[in-house]
Design a protein around this motif. Structure first.
Motif, PDB file in Angstrom:
ATOM      1  N   ASN A 251     -40.675  36.335 -19.787  1.00 22.03           N
ATOM      2  CA  ASN A 251     -39.268  35.914 -19.756  1.00 22.03           C
ATOM      3  C   ASN A 251     -39.126  34.434 -19.368  1.00 22.03           C
ATOM      4  N   THR A 252     -39.470  33.559 -20.313  1.00 23.75           N
ATOM      5  CA  THR A 252     -39.526  32.115 -20.085  1.00 23.75           C
ATOM      6  C   THR A 252     -38.840  31.397 -21.232  1.00 23.75           C
ATOM      7  N   LEU A 253     -38.012  30.435 -20.901  1.00 19.07           N
ATOM      8  CA  LEU A 253     -37.412  29.579 -21.923  1.00 19.07           C
ATOM      9  C   LEU A 253     -38.042  28.200 -21.831  1.00 19.07           C
ATOM     10  N   VAL A 254     -38.486  27.680 -22.962  1.00 27.19           N
ATOM     11  CA  VAL A 254     -39.025  26.320 -23.028  1.00 27.19           C
ATOM     12  C   VAL A 254     -37.968  25.430 -23.659  1.00 27.19           C
ATOM     13  N   VAL A 255     -37.573  24.393 -22.934  1.00 26.96           N
ATOM     14  CA  VAL A 255     -36.639  23.387 -23.443  1.00 26.96           C
ATOM     15  C   VAL A 255     -37.473  22.165 -23.783  1.00 26.96           C
ATOM     16  N   SER A 256     -37.483  21.809 -25.060  1.00 25.99           N
ATOM     17  CA  SER A 256     -38.269  20.673 -25.530  1.00 25.99           C
ATOM     18  C   SER A 256     -37.372  19.457 -25.715  1.00 25.99           C
ATOM     19  N   GLN A 257     -37.709  18.383 -25.027  1.00 28.32           N
ATOM     20  CA  GLN A 257     -36.966  17.134 -25.178  1.00 28.32           C
ATOM     21  C   GLN A 257     -36.911  16.726 -26.648  1.00 28.32           C
ATOM     22  N   ASP A 258     -38.045  16.792 -27.342  1.00 24.39           N
ATOM     23  CA  ASP A 258     -38.088  16.417 -28.759  1.00 24.39           C
ATOM     24  C   ASP A 258     -37.136  17.252 -29.603  1.00 24.39           C
ATOM     25  N   ALA A 259     -37.140  18.558 -29.383  1.00 27.47           N
ATOM     26  CA  ALA A 259     -36.282  19.431 -30.185  1.00 27.47           C
ATOM     27  C   ALA A 259     -34.811  19.108 -29.955  1.00 27.47           C
ATOM     28  N   VAL A 260     -34.431  18.928 -28.704  1.00 19.36           N
ATOM     29  CA  VAL A 260     -33.028  18.633 -28.410  1.00 19.36           C
ATOM     30  C   VAL A 260     -32.652  17.255 -28.940  1.00 19.36           C
ATOM     31  N   ARG A 261     -33.440  16.256 -28.616  1.00 17.91           N
ATOM     32  CA  ARG A 261     -33.083  14.878 -28.964  1.00 17.91           C
ATOM     33  C   ARG A 261     -33.187  14.600 -30.455  1.00 17.91           C
ATOM     34  N   ARG A 262     -34.300  14.994 -31.064  1.00 16.14           N
ATOM     35  CA  ARG A 262     -34.540  14.627 -32.457  1.00 16.14           C
ATOM     36  C   ARG A 262     -33.956  15.624 -33.449  1.00 16.14           C
ATOM     37  N   GLU A 263     -34.095  16.919 -33.166  1.00 24.19           N
ATOM     38  CA  GLU A 263     -33.724  17.924 -34.152  1.00 24.19           C
ATOM     39  C   GLU A 263     -32.295  18.439 -33.995  1.00 24.19           C
ATOM     40  N   ILE A 264     -31.834  18.611 -32.776  1.00 21.24           N
ATOM     41  CA  ILE A 264     -30.482  19.138 -32.578  1.00 21.24           C
ATOM     42  C   ILE A 264     -29.447  18.013 -32.610  1.00 21.24           C
ATOM     43  N   ILE A 265     -29.673  16.981 -31.809  1.00 16.80           N
ATOM     44  CA  ILE A 265     -28.684  15.906 -31.727  1.00 16.80           C
ATOM     45  C   ILE A 265     -28.978  14.775 -32.712  1.00 16.80           C
ATOM     46  N   GLY A 266     -30.245  14.447 -32.905  1.00 14.71           N
ATOM     47  CA  GLY A 266     -30.603  13.374 -33.825  1.00 14.71           C
ATOM     48  C   GLY A 266     -30.288  11.991 -33.287  1.00 14.71           C
ATOM     49  N   CYS A 267     -30.639  11.757 -32.030  1.00 13.63           N
ATOM     50  CA  CYS A 267     -30.340  10.448 -31.428  1.00 13.63           C
ATOM     51  C   CYS A 267     -31.626   9.742 -31.018  1.00 13.63           C
ATOM     52  N   SER A 268     -31.512   8.447 -30.794  1.00  9.64           N
ATOM     53  CA  SER A 268     -32.636   7.648 -30.312  1.00  9.64           C
ATOM     54  C   SER A 268     -32.872   7.929 -28.834  1.00  9.64           C
ATOM     55  N   ASP A 269     -34.080   7.647 -28.378  1.00  9.85           N
ATOM     56  CA  ASP A 269     -34.434   7.897 -26.981  1.00  9.85           C
ATOM     57  C   ASP A 269     -34.076   6.673 -26.142  1.00  9.85           C
ATOM     58  N   THR A 270     -32.784   6.469 -25.943  1.00  9.02           N
ATOM     59  CA  THR A 270     -32.284   5.330 -25.189  1.00  9.02           C
ATOM     60  C   THR A 270     -31.598   5.817 -23.922  1.00  9.02           C
ATOM     61  N   LYS A 271     -31.367   4.894 -22.988  1.00 11.06           N
ATOM     62  CA  LYS A 271     -30.637   5.251 -21.773  1.00 11.06           C
ATOM     63  C   LYS A 271     -29.265   5.759 -22.166  1.00 11.06           C
ATOM     64  N   LYS A 272     -28.802   6.759 -21.470  1.00 14.96           N
ATOM     65  CA  LYS A 272     -27.489   7.364 -21.695  1.00 14.96           C
ATOM     66  C   LYS A 272     -27.349   8.008 -23.070  1.00 14.96           C
ATOM     67  N   ASN A 273     -28.462   8.444 -23.665  1.00 14.88           N
ATOM     68  CA  ASN A 273     -28.349   9.165 -24.940  1.00 14.88           C
ATOM     69  C   ASN A 273     -27.756  10.550 -24.672  1.00 14.88           C
ATOM     70  N   PRO A 274     -27.053  11.113 -25.648  1.00 21.00           N
ATOM     71  CA  PRO A 274     -26.373  12.393 -25.425  1.00 21.00           C
ATOM     72  C   PRO A 274     -27.311  13.578 -25.200  1.00 21.00           C
ATOM     73  N   ALA A 275     -28.577  13.428 -25.526  1.00 19.53           N
ATOM     74  CA  ALA A 275     -29.528  14.523 -25.305  1.00 19.53           C
ATOM     75  C   ALA A 275     -29.743  14.789 -23.823  1.00 19.53           C
ATOM     76  N   ILE A 276     -29.598  13.772 -22.992  1.00 16.99           N
ATOM     77  CA  ILE A 276     -29.824  13.944 -21.552  1.00 16.99           C
ATOM     78  C   ILE A 276     -28.888  15.004 -20.993  1.00 16.99           C
ATOM     79  N   GLU A 277     -27.614  14.886 -21.308  1.00 17.08           N
ATOM     80  CA  GLU A 277     -26.627  15.846 -20.815  1.00 17.08           C
ATOM     81  C   GLU A 277     -26.884  17.242 -21.392  1.00 17.08           C
ATOM     82  N   MET A 278     -27.241  17.303 -22.663  1.00 22.39           N
ATOM     83  CA  MET A 278     -27.485  18.608 -23.274  1.00 22.39           C
ATOM     84  C   MET A 278     -28.726  19.271 -22.676  1.00 22.39           C
ATOM     85  N   ILE A 279     -29.782  18.512 -22.453  1.00 26.49           N
ATOM     86  CA  ILE A 279     -30.995  19.056 -21.839  1.00 26.49           C
ATOM     87  C   ILE A 279     -30.668  19.614 -20.461  1.00 26.49           C
ATOM     88  N   GLU A 280     -29.951  18.845 -19.672  1.00 24.82           N
ATOM     89  CA  GLU A 280     -29.602  19.291 -18.324  1.00 24.82           C
ATOM     90  C   GLU A 280     -28.748  20.561 -18.374  1.00 24.82           C
TER      91      GLU A 280
END
Length: 165
Positions: A29-58
Motif C-alpha cells: 500500500n504505497t503511492l509513488v509521486v514522481s516529480q517527472d510525471a507531475v512536472r513533465r507529463e501532467i502539467i508540462g512545465c519547465s523546472d523553474t522556481k515557482k513552477n506550478p508542479a511544486i504545489e501539485m506535488i505537495e
C-alpha cells in the motif's frame, strides 16, 4: 495515523525511480509521486522556481499520506527549486519521514542513461547542463546514500531505516 513519507532525491539516472518502485513492491500500500510525471507529463512545465508542479506535488503527497501506508516522492528535486516544499513536507510529517539523496558520479549517470529506457528523450549534453554534484539540502535529517551500490543493498538500507524509525 499518517503514512510514512520517504523522499528520494538525486541526479538523473541515479536510481531514484528504481528504488522507489522496488520499495513499493516490497511494501504494498504505497503511492509513488514522481516529480517527472507531475512536472513533465501532467502539467508540462519547465523546472523553474515557482513552477506550478511544486504545489501539485505537495498536494498529491499531502492527500496520499492519509490513504496509504507509505508515500514516496522521488525526483531530481533540485535544492534551488524544491527546498521549501521539501522542508514543509518533512516538518509536517515528522517523525514519520525520511529524506535520501542518492549520490552517483556523472560518469555513472551517463552510463546508466545510455542503457536506460529514456535514452532518446534527452542527450548527454542536455543532462550535463542540469547535473549538479551533491545537490544536498543541508536539511538536518537528509541522508547521503551511495547510489552506486547494488540496488538490493540500497533497498535493504532504506527498509531497515524505515522499520527502525
Amino acid at each position: 495515523m499518517y503514512a510514512k513519507l520517504i523522499i528520494i532525491r538525486g541526479n538523473s539516472s541515479s536510481g531514484k525511480t528504481s528504488l522507489a518502485m522496488a520499495l513499493k513492491e516490497q511494501w504494498g500500500n504505497t503511492l509513488v509521486v514522481s516529480q517527472d510525471a507531475v512536472r513533465r507529463e501532467i502539467i508540462g512545465c519547465s523546472d523553474t522556481k515557482k513552477n506550478p508542479a511544486i504545489e501539485m506535488i505537495e498536494s498529491l503527497v499531502s492527500e496520499a499520506i492519509t490513504k496509504n501506508d507509505y508515500v514516496i516522492l522521488e525526483g531530481i528535486l533540485k535544492r534551488s527549486t524544491y527546498y521549501q516544499m521539501i522542508e514543509r513536507l518533512m516538518e509536517l510529517y515528522a517523525p514519520r519521514s525520511a529524506l535520501y539523496y542518492l549520490s552517483v558520479s556523472f560518469e555513472t549517470t551517463k552510463c546508466r542513461h545510455l542503457e536506460g529506457l529514456r535514452v532518446n528523450e534527452f542527450s548527454i549534453e542536455q543532462m550535463e547542463q542540469w547535473w549538479i554534484a551533491e545537490d544536498l539540502l543541508d536539511y538536518k535529517s537528509e541522508m547521503l546514500v551511495d547510489g552506486e551500490v547494488e540496488q538490493t543493498d540500497l533497498i535493504e538500507q532504506v527498509m531497515n531505516y524505515i522499520k527502525d524509525n
